[in-house]
Each structure stands twice: as structure tokens, then as C-alpha cells.
Design a protein around this motif. Structure first.
Motif, PDB file in Angstrom:
ATOM      1  N   ASN A  30      51.605  88.189  45.730  1.00  0.00           N
ATOM      2  CA  ASN A  30      51.973  88.579  44.367  1.00  0.00           C
ATOM      3  C   ASN A  30      52.302  87.389  43.485  1.00  0.00           C
ATOM      4  N   PHE A  31      52.028  86.191  43.985  1.00  0.00           N
ATOM      5  CA  PHE A  31      52.373  84.990  43.208  1.00  0.00           C
ATOM      6  C   PHE A  31      51.473  84.888  41.972  1.00  0.00           C
ATOM      7  N   ASN A  32      52.086  84.588  40.839  1.00  0.00           N
ATOM      8  CA  ASN A  32      51.342  84.440  39.571  1.00  0.00           C
ATOM      9  C   ASN A  32      51.845  83.187  38.862  1.00  0.00           C
ATOM     10  N   GLY A  33      51.177  82.086  39.117  1.00  0.00           N
ATOM     11  CA  GLY A  33      51.563  80.839  38.472  1.00  0.00           C
ATOM     12  C   GLY A  33      51.086  80.791  37.030  1.00  0.00           C
ATOM     13  N   VAL A  34      51.933  80.239  36.149  1.00  0.00           N
ATOM     14  CA  VAL A  34      51.633  80.192  34.720  1.00  0.00           C
ATOM     15  C   VAL A  34      51.923  78.791  34.197  1.00  0.00           C
ATOM     16  N   ILE A  35      50.996  78.266  33.390  1.00  0.00           N
ATOM     17  CA  ILE A  35      51.183  76.985  32.702  1.00  0.00           C
ATOM     18  C   ILE A  35      50.985  77.232  31.209  1.00  0.00           C
ATOM     19  N   ILE A  36      51.959  76.802  30.400  1.00  0.00           N
ATOM     20  CA  ILE A  36      51.859  76.956  28.952  1.00  0.00           C
ATOM     21  C   ILE A  36      52.116  75.614  28.292  1.00  0.00           C
ATOM     22  N   ARG A 318      55.153  79.494  -9.495  1.00  0.00           N
ATOM     23  CA  ARG A 318      55.000  80.018  -8.136  1.00  0.00           C
ATOM     24  C   ARG A 318      56.277  79.760  -7.350  1.00  0.00           C
ATOM     25  N   GLY A 319      56.707  80.754  -6.605  1.00  0.00           N
ATOM     26  CA  GLY A 319      57.919  80.590  -5.810  1.00  0.00           C
ATOM     27  C   GLY A 319      57.955  81.559  -4.658  1.00  0.00           C
ATOM     28  N   GLY A 320      58.835  81.270  -3.737  1.00  0.00           N
ATOM     29  CA  GLY A 320      58.957  82.156  -2.591  1.00  0.00           C
ATOM     30  C   GLY A 320      59.977  81.656  -1.598  1.00  0.00           C
ATOM     31  N   ALA A 321      60.110  82.387  -0.510  1.00  0.00           N
ATOM     32  CA  ALA A 321      61.077  82.025   0.518  1.00  0.00           C
ATOM     33  C   ALA A 321      60.580  82.492   1.873  1.00  0.00           C
ATOM     34  N   ASP A 322      60.953  81.730   2.895  1.00  0.00           N
ATOM     35  CA  ASP A 322      60.723  82.101   4.286  1.00  0.00           C
ATOM     36  C   ASP A 322      62.088  82.312   4.945  1.00  0.00           C
ATOM     37  N   TYR A 323      62.229  83.415   5.642  1.00  0.00           N
ATOM     38  CA  TYR A 323      63.454  83.662   6.384  1.00  0.00           C
ATOM     39  C   TYR A 323      63.108  83.726   7.866  1.00  0.00           C
ATOM     40  N   PHE A 324      63.653  82.769   8.628  1.00  0.00           N
ATOM     41  CA  PHE A 324      63.381  82.681  10.054  1.00  0.00           C
ATOM     42  C   PHE A 324      64.418  83.538  10.782  1.00  0.00           C
ATOM     43  N   ILE A 325      64.058  84.791  11.029  1.00  0.00           N
ATOM     44  CA  ILE A 325      64.981  85.755  11.642  1.00  0.00           C
ATOM     45  C   ILE A 325      65.460  85.244  12.991  1.00  0.00           C
ATOM     46  N   ASP A 326      64.543  84.729  13.773  1.00  0.00           N
ATOM     47  CA  ASP A 326      64.869  84.021  15.015  1.00  0.00           C
ATOM     48  C   ASP A 326      63.758  83.017  15.247  1.00  0.00           C
ATOM     49  N   SER A 327      63.753  82.405  16.413  1.00  0.00           N
ATOM     50  CA  SER A 327      62.779  81.339  16.670  1.00  0.00           C
ATOM     51  C   SER A 327      61.352  81.848  16.724  1.00  0.00           C
ATOM     52  N   TYR A 386      55.526  85.306  20.567  1.00  0.00           N
ATOM     53  CA  TYR A 386      56.138  85.792  21.808  1.00  0.00           C
ATOM     54  C   TYR A 386      56.295  84.641  22.793  1.00  0.00           C
ATOM     55  N   ASP A 387      56.947  84.931  23.912  1.00  0.00           N
ATOM     56  CA  ASP A 387      57.139  83.901  24.940  1.00  0.00           C
ATOM     57  C   ASP A 387      55.799  83.447  25.508  1.00  0.00           C
ATOM     58  N   ILE A 388      54.846  84.352  25.519  1.00  0.00           N
ATOM     59  CA  ILE A 388      53.502  84.002  26.001  1.00  0.00           C
ATOM     60  C   ILE A 388      52.777  83.249  24.901  1.00  0.00           C
ATOM     61  N   PRO A 389      52.422  81.985  25.109  1.00  0.00           N
ATOM     62  CA  PRO A 389      51.725  81.222  24.060  1.00  0.00           C
ATOM     63  C   PRO A 389      50.425  81.901  23.656  1.00  0.00           C
ATOM     64  N   GLY A 390      50.152  81.897  22.383  1.00  0.00           N
ATOM     65  CA  GLY A 390      48.925  82.483  21.875  1.00  0.00           C
ATOM     66  C   GLY A 390      49.052  83.938  21.507  1.00  0.00           C
ATOM     67  N   LYS A 391      50.134  84.583  21.892  1.00  0.00           N
ATOM     68  CA  LYS A 391      50.341  85.982  21.537  1.00  0.00           C
ATOM     69  C   LYS A 391      51.064  86.046  20.200  1.00  0.00           C
ATOM     70  N   GLU A 392      50.481  86.771  19.241  1.00  0.00           N
ATOM     71  CA  GLU A 392      51.013  86.750  17.879  1.00  0.00           C
ATOM     72  C   GLU A 392      50.677  88.056  17.161  1.00  0.00           C
ATOM     73  N   TYR A 442      46.557  91.205  15.370  1.00  0.00           N
ATOM     74  CA  TYR A 442      47.213  91.006  16.662  1.00  0.00           C
ATOM     75  C   TYR A 442      46.328  90.118  17.529  1.00  0.00           C
ATOM     76  N   VAL A 443      46.939  89.089  18.115  1.00  0.00           N
ATOM     77  CA  VAL A 443      46.234  88.154  18.989  1.00  0.00           C
ATOM     78  C   VAL A 443      46.981  88.078  20.310  1.00  0.00           C
ATOM     79  N   THR A 444      46.247  88.153  21.421  1.00  0.00           N
ATOM     80  CA  THR A 444      46.890  88.079  22.727  1.00  0.00           C
ATOM     81  C   THR A 444      45.955  87.436  23.740  1.00  0.00           C
ATOM     82  N   PRO A 445      46.500  86.622  24.654  1.00  0.00           N
ATOM     83  CA  PRO A 445      45.674  86.113  25.762  1.00  0.00           C
ATOM     84  C   PRO A 445      45.191  87.274  26.620  1.00  0.00           C
ATOM     85  N   PHE A 446      44.019  87.109  27.217  1.00  0.00           N
ATOM     86  CA  PHE A 446      43.440  88.177  28.017  1.00  0.00           C
ATOM     87  C   PHE A 446      42.677  87.566  29.186  1.00  0.00           C
TER      88      PHE A 446
END
Length: 827
Positions: A30-36, A318-327, A386-392, A442-446
């Protein structure tokens, strides 16, 4: 006995490894090695998309797997077994990097390599410090990126000045844009449809970069036969407070000013900008037309001479704002308000006579045209990683509204057979256009190294133009409504679409591919309320795309791409009302004009050396239902006007080739050169002699660096003659042009940039069209007429500008390059 002891010992050691030092048992099935990790450019710190990540075993260098980085430069590799590995990072135009000492084990099944940079292949390394700057022209898998701040030749200019210096892009003297010889290009601003009438309206100081996508994937809207030009406006996110102020002035009453401010603290980023552009332009044109009667035995002649002046004021806030709710979660809001005023004075003198009667007509038409436009744009954007790189996951909502108030006062003085007369007329247009779009992606590794992208989009827009024509009644002193030349036209459209894309690599990461499909349902309604003409259409269409790239080594890459695209007729072309306000030039739209669909194949090759980069490509386009401008002389009317409308051809074909070369000759001298060749073949109702043609253009930019503070740029452009029939010909635009040919055109620009005040300030000087050769000449004909026209403007302008950076708004500090050893990881 020794054999038994050895066997027991080896078995015990293996069990110990499987259990670990604490005696805990691990189920390796059941080992699943991951490199990001994440790959960025060493200079501008931006993520590098489509970089090849190849994983090898440490002990024998055998290939394990490979993947591609996403738009942010992130990557992930999953389902890996325990062991020691190393990765190679490769991307065309960059130096390869190796990350060694990667260890996966039951205690450490996931390894985060963090963020590391790769270096452009042409940059010089001085010890471990890189001192460089963003390149003017960059190449990616599916697009070319042109960085505006490196182009001295656009200082104090407009968006048209920016675009005409980009390979494969051309801009005519009225600010109309074409790509690869065709004006059927989709122009976006920050990824959304442009509400501008001309690129002359957009100050160059607002533009950060321009992306040219000749064969877009299914993710993009399919509009634009030759592709997409996306203009990305400036927006900074550096911590703290920073900004930039710019002032420019040019001969002939041309002025520009801009202020860009940015503030970021903790979770909030706020940005604002103001841009002012004031311009004055003198325009001139001459033309003549010969109309044949009785199989050419008789002729009538029309000579026209016009001159005018346009004055433009452009205010943009032109104006605007970005609010970084979390990382991983960001919410952004942007607003844009612009005021545009255009005053155009034009004086046209016409002289008409014939060789078969004594009638003569002389007409002087003086028009004073004022346009007031107010534009609003608002957007709300959500982004979640998300924690998984490339997932957005991203969601965007956008609304825009443009209102126009146009008033054209016309004074016509005529002499018909020595009998003078005059008339005062007035045309007033009240119009508006509303656009709303909603999109979520939506983008996700597959799988092992693959990636899936999907999304849905809704676009709803409505335009309303009420055109009222009145005539001055000298006897009553009133303005009488002219119902025959007034009309009210409303156009509405809804487009709902969905797309899916899958991408992956194989063969040690040397091959990468992307397959996509977009489905669209369009409902459009044209309502000419004056004549009660209504056209209602529903269309369901599929738009596939495919991209394949092969990188045999870091020097070479070969790419093959395919896409299906559409060009929909605009509102003016669809309006069936017969416009006879100009007695010599009539116009009538065609509400039943079908969209034109194009299948495009593109093959390109990139060759990258430390001092030389060469990009070549060949392409083929087959367009069905191609638009064609149809001109006819109405000889049953006394003034013999030219009636212009639009029809669908059966189809037309385009074949082209391009080459772009960047050469660093010395530390102080580099060259950018491009060449484009076009061939067009048209089938259907096309005027004889204009159904086939070839053309080419060339651009050369030479950059000189003198010391540490002075840069000089010399730019030359040449456009060869070309046919102008249908949507394929250069010079054909939905609001101008004709069937026939254009003559060659060429010009040279010169600019200099001087850094002052410890590089916080910049002084720029440039001269556009040094030799004053920028003149457009074109001819058109049909079975019973031939015409020739020339038009030009005061294109030679001297600009002087100054800009000051607050807290290094545009500066880029030195970046340190870490050695490979520092990337080694220890268990």
C-alpha cells in the motif's frame, strides 16, 4: 552450516528493514510515495509552465517516470516505491537542473522539494550571482509572451504601438489589428473581451505584457480565426508600499500621464492606477474611381480628397484588492472606469463627371463628429489551491457596460451643373453594450504525471443602438426627422460552453501532449426594429484542440498543434438597414451572415543556444463560410454610390511560414528579427484577380547598451503588397477595407532610455516613423469599376518621457543561484 547461518542472517536483516528500528511492520503493497515541488524563473520569480520533470533511480540512472509543471510551475509525482532518486528539470530556453539525494521511505513517503529556480540559457553567471532582467520575447508551449517594459519604441505611445512591434502582428494606420495576415483575431484584455474601439485608445503605460496564442487550447473561447492576443495590464503584489509615476509628451499635442500604486500588508493587497492619454492626429486621403458602362464604351469618374483632425481624451481609473483568506485561498475584486472622448473633424471634397453626358457634380462634405464613451468593468475572482501541487479551483464573474453618445453635424455644399445648393444634416447615435460572464475552472493531477482541466462558462451580452437622422429646415428653423435614414437595431446573444483537457508526458518526459474538447451552444437574435426584420439563430458546435511537443534535448523542441475556431459577424455587419447618409458610399449589413469556421494546423520548431534562439513555424488554415466584403456601384442613382455589404464564400485556404531570431552579438548589442509569409486562396463569389495572393512582412529590432545606464533601440518594419478580399487578407476589417490589393508599406522608429537617480528614474526619447513613409495605398475593383486610394497621417512624432519608481516598483534585485549540492536531501 555456514549457508544456513547466512540465510537466517539475511532474512533477519530484511525483516528488520521491513519492520523498522522500532519493530513496527510496514505493508509495502500500500506504499504510495509522493514527490512535489515548484519550478520558477531565476529572474522574475514567476512559475515556469510545461517544464519537464524526469525522475531517475539513483543507483543505476534508470527512468522511473516524468511529468509537466502546471501554470504556477508546480508538479507532483505519485505512486512511487521506496528508494533513492534524482530528478532532471528541463525546459527549452533554460539551463537544465538536477536535484539529487531524494529519498522515499516508509517514514518519509512524501518529499516536498520546495521552490527552486532555473536559469535562462542565455544569461551569464558571475560567480553565484545572476544580474539580469526579464526578456522582451519569451516562448511557451502554447504562446509567445512579449514584455512591454523592455520595448523602448513604445514609450509614450498606445496599445497599437506595442502590438505593431510583435512578430506576426500588424496594425494599420487606424489602429486595427491583424495576426498572421488576418484581422480575424480575438483581442482580450486581462483574459476578457476588449470593449475598446481601437488600440489607439489604450496607453502603453498600462500594459505589462502581451500574450500571442496562435493555436489556443479548448480552455480558451474559440473566437478569432488566427488566434488570441491577450493584453495583460499592470498589477503588482510586492510587500509594502510601492508605485510608479510616468509623464510623456509628444509633438502635435500628444500627452500621457500615469500613476500606479500598490500596497500589501499581511493578508491584504490593494492596487490602484490612473492613466491619462490625450492625442491629436491629422489625417489625409485621396482617391479616384472609374465606373464603366456599355461594356466599357462609356465611363464616369469620381475624385475625392479629404483631410481631417481627430482629438482624443482618455481617462482610466482602475483599482482593486486581493484578500488572502489563507495560504491557499484568495478572493479578488477589481473595478475599472474609463471616460473616452473623440472629436473628429473631416472635410471631404468630391468631384464627379462622365464622358457621355454634360452632368457634373461637386460636393463638399464637412462633418464635425463627437463621441463620448463611458465604460464600466467589474470583476470578482476566487482562487483555491490545495496541498497537492497542480490542483486548483478558480471562479470568476465579470460585468461590463459601455455607453456611447455620438453626434455628427454635417454641412454639405453642392454644385450640380453650375447650380449651387447646401444642406445641413445631423446624425445622433445613442448606444450601449452590456456583457456578463461567469466561469469556473478546475485543474487536478490525474494518474502518473497526468493533468485534467475542466470548466464551464456562460456569456450573455446585449447591444442597443438607436440611430436618428435629422435635416435642417431653413424655412421653419427646425430639425426634421428623416425616417428613411434612421434606424434602431438591437442584438442579443447567449453562449454556454464547457470544456475538458487532458495532458501528460511519456518517453522520459521528452514527449508531452495535450488533448481538449470544447462544446458551445449559441443563441443569437438580430432585431432591426425600424424595418421589423428579425433573425433568430441557434447553433451547437464542437471545438477540439490537440498539442504535441517533442524535446529530444535541451537545445531543440518540436511542436505540432491543431484547433478549430470560429469568427462570428459583429453587430454592424449584421444590421440590415440600408445606410445612405453618405451619398457616395452606402452600407448595408447582412443579418443572415453565417459564422466562419477554421481548422488550423501549426508545426513549430525551437532552437536554443546560449547566444542565439530561433523559432520557425509553418501553418495551414482551412476556413468554411469565409466572410467577404462585396462592393457594387449603383449606377441607377445620380450620385452612383458604392454599396458595400458582406457575403459568405464557400471557403478559403491560408498557408504561412514564420521565423523569429534572437541573437546576442555582444554584451552591448543584440538583435530581434522576424519574417512572416502568407499565401491565400479564395473560393466562391470573389472578384476576378483578387482570389489568390501572396504577401510577407519583416521586422528588425536592434538593441544597444552603452555603459550601465543607456539603452538605444532601432526598429524597422516592412509590409509587402497583399490581397484584401475576405477575412483572410491584410487590410480587411469589419469596419473598413475593400476587395482588391494593398501596396507595400515601411517605416523606421528610434528610441533611447537613460537611467537616472540611482536607477529609480528613467528618461526616454523616441521618434516614430523617422522618414515619414507610413502611408497606406490600396486599390479595389469589380466587373464595372476600379478605384485607388491613399491615406496617411502625421506619423512622425517625437516623444520625451520621464518615469520614477517608488520603492523599486519595477526593479528586480539580484538573485542568487544555489549549486546542485545544496539541493541534496538527507534521510
Amino acid at each position: 552450516m555456514l549457508l544456513v547461518v547466512a540465510t537466517v542472517t539475511v532474512t533477519s536483516m530484511a525483516q528488520d528493514k521491513m519492520q523498522g528500528r522500532s519493530g513496527q511492520s510496514f505493508d509495502m503493497s500500500n506504499f504510495n510515495g509522493v514527490i512535489i515541488g515548484k519550478v520558477i524563473d531565476s529572474l522574475d520569480r514567476a512559475g515556469v509552465e510545461f517544464a519537464n520533470i524526469v525522475l531517475y533511480r539513483q543507483k543505476d540512472s534508470s527512468l522511473v517516470t516524468g511529468t509537466l509543471t502546471d501554470a504556477s510551475g508546480s508538479f507532483i509525482m505519485e505512486k512511487l516505491m521506496p528508494g533513492r532518486y534524482y530528478i532532471d528539470v528541463k525546459f527549452i530556453g533554460y539551463q537544465s537542473r538536477r536535484w539529487s539525494g531524494i529519498v522515499l521511505s516508509p517514514r518519509s513517503p512524501k518529499v516536498d522539494l520546495g521552490t527552486f529556480s532555473i536559469l535562462a540559457a542565455s544569461e551569464n553567471i558571475d560567480a553565484v550571482v545572476v544580474t539580469g532582467e526579464k526578456k522582451m520575447l519569451l516562448h511557451n508551449l502554447d504562446k509567445k509572451v512579449f514584455n512591454v517594459d523592455k520595448d523602448i519604441a513604445v514609450e509614450g505611445g498606445s496599445g497599437a504601438d506595442v502590438l505593431q512591434n510583435i512578430p506576426s502582428v500588424e496594425v494599420d494606420i487606424d489602429g486595427n489589428v491583424s495576426l498572421r495576415g488576418s484581422s480575424n483575431v480575438n483581442i482580450l484584455i486581462d483574459g476578457r473581451p476588449s470593449m475598446l474601439n481601437s488600440m489607439e485608445e489604450l496607453p502603453a503605460q498600462m500594459i505589462d505584457r502581451v500574450e500571442v496564442i496562435t493555436n489556443p487550447s479548448a480552455k480558451y473561447d474559440p473566437d478569432g480565426i488566427t488566434g488570441i492576443i491577450n493584453i495583460v495590464l499592470k498589477k503588482r503584489k510586492e510587500p509594502g508600499y510601492n508605485g510608479m509615476v510616468s509623464l510623456n509628451a509628444g509633438t502635435g499635442n500628444k500627452y500621457n500621464a500615469s500613476v500606479n500604486l500598490n500596497w500589501r500588508q499581511d493578508k491584504v493587497n490593494v492596487f490602484a492606477s490612473y492613466n491619462l492619454r490625450r492625442g491629436q492626429m491629422n489625417r489625409f486621403s485621396i482617391g479616384d474611381r472609374v465606373t464603366l458602362f456599355n461594356s466599357g464604351a462609356d465611363s464616369s469618374f469620381l475624385f475625392q480628397n479629404s483631410e481631417g483632425q481627430s482629438n482624443m481624451f482618455f481617462h482610466n481609473i482602475r483599482g482593486g484588492a486581493d484578500y488572502f483568506i489563507d495560504s491557499k485561498t484568495t478572493l479578488s475584486v477589481t473595478g475599472n472606469l474609463n471616460f473616452r472622448t473623440f472629436d473628429m473633424d473631416n472635410n471631404v471634397f468630391s468631384n464627379s463627371y462622365s464622358n457621355f453626358n454634360i452632368n457634373t457634380l461637386q460636393n463638399t462634405r464637412i462633418s464635425l463628429n463627437s463621441n463620448d464613451v463611458i465604460g464600466h468593468e467589474y470583476s470578482l475572482n476566487f482562487k483555491r489551491t490545495y496541498d497537492i501541487p497542480g490542483k486548483e479551483w478558480t471562479t470568476d464573474a465579470f460585468f461590463s457596460r459601455n455607453t456611447i453618445d455620438n453626434l455628427n453635424d454635417i454641412n454639405q455644399q453642392e454644385v450640380f451643373n453650375d447650380e449651387p445648393s447646401d444642406a445641413r444634416e445631423r446624425a445622433k447615435t445613442d448606444g450601449s453594450m452590456n456583457t456578463f460572464t461567469f466561469q469556473t475552472d478546475y485543474v487536478t493531477p490525474f494518474g502518473n504525471g497526468g493533468r485534467i482541466e475542466s470548466g464551464i462558462k456562460a456569456l450573455i451580452r446585449r447591444s442597443d443602438a438607436d440611430y436618428a437622422y435629422t435635416i435642417s429646415n431653413s424655412s421653419t428653423g427646425t430639425w426634421d426627422f428623416d425616417a428613411n435614414r434612421s434606424n434602431h437595431f438591437v442584438y442579443s446573444e447567449e453562449i454556454y460552453s464547457a470544456y475538458g483537457i487532458y495532458s501528460n508526458t511519456f518517453a522520459s518526459g521528452k514527449f508531452s501532449y495535450q488533448l481538449g474538447l470544447r462544446i458551445e451552444n449559441q443563441h443569437a437574435k438580430s432585431d432591426q426594429r425600424t424595418t421589423n426584420q428579425v433573425a433568430d439563430v441557434n447553433r451547437l458546435n464542437l471545438f477540439p484542440s490537440a498539442h504535441v511537443r517533442w524535446e529530444p534535448n535541451p537545445i531543440n523542441s518540436l511542436q505540432l498543434s491543431y484547433s478549430r475556431r470560429v469568427n462570428r459577424p459583429n453587430v454592424r455587419v449584421l444590421n440590415p438597414f440600408l445606410n445612405t447618409s453618405d451619398k457616395f458610399n452606402w452600407f448595408q449589413g447582412n443579418p443572415y451572415l453565417e459564422p466562419e469556421f477554421t481548422s488550423s494546423i501549426d508545426l513549430s520548431h525551437n532552437l536554443s543556444f546560449p547566444r542565439t534562439k530561433i523559432t520557425t513555424s509553418v501553418y495551414y488554415r482551412d476556413t468554411r463560410n469565409g466572410f467577404s466584403r462585396k462592393m457594387t456601384v449603383i449606377d441607377t442613382v445620380a450620385s452612383q454610390p458604392t454599396l458595400t455589404t458582406f457575403i459568405n464564400l464557400s471557403h478559403y485556404e491560408n498557408i504561412g511560414a514564420e521565423a523569429v531570431v534572437t541573437q546576442n552579438i555582444a554584451k552591448w548589442w543584440r538583435l530581434n528579427a522576424s519574417y512572416s509569409y502568407y499565401y491565400s486562396k479564395l473560393f466562391g463569389d470573389v472578384v476576378s484577380g483578387a482570389n489568390e495572393g501572396r504577401s510577407w512582412n519583416a521586422k528588425l529590432a536592434s538593441f544597444f547598451t552603452i555603459g550601465n545606464n543607456v539603452d538605444i533601440q532601432l526598429t524597422g518594419n516592412y509590409r509587402a503588397p497583399s490581397i484584401t478580399v475576405g477575412g483572410s487578407g491584410r487590410g480587411f476589417y469589419m469596419a473598413g477595407g475593400a476587395q482588391g490589393k494593398t501596396k507595400e508599406m515601411y517605416w523606421v522608429d528610434l528610441g533611447a532610455r537613460i537611467s537616472v537617480l540611482d536607477k529609480k528614474g528613467t528618461i526616454t526619447v523616441r521618434v516614430s516613423d523617422i522618414f515619414k513613409t507610413q502611408k497606406m495605398r490600396y486599390s479595389s475593383w469589380d466587373t464595372n469599376f476600379y478605384s485607388y486610394n491613399e491615406s496617411w497621417r502625421n506619423s512622425r512624432v517625437v516623444f520625451v518621457g520621464f518615469s520614477y519608481r517608488i520603492n523599486n516598483y519595477r526593479g528586480r534585485p539580484e538573485k542568487r543561484v544555489d549549486s546542485d549540492d545544496s539541493f541534496d536531501m538527507i534521510e
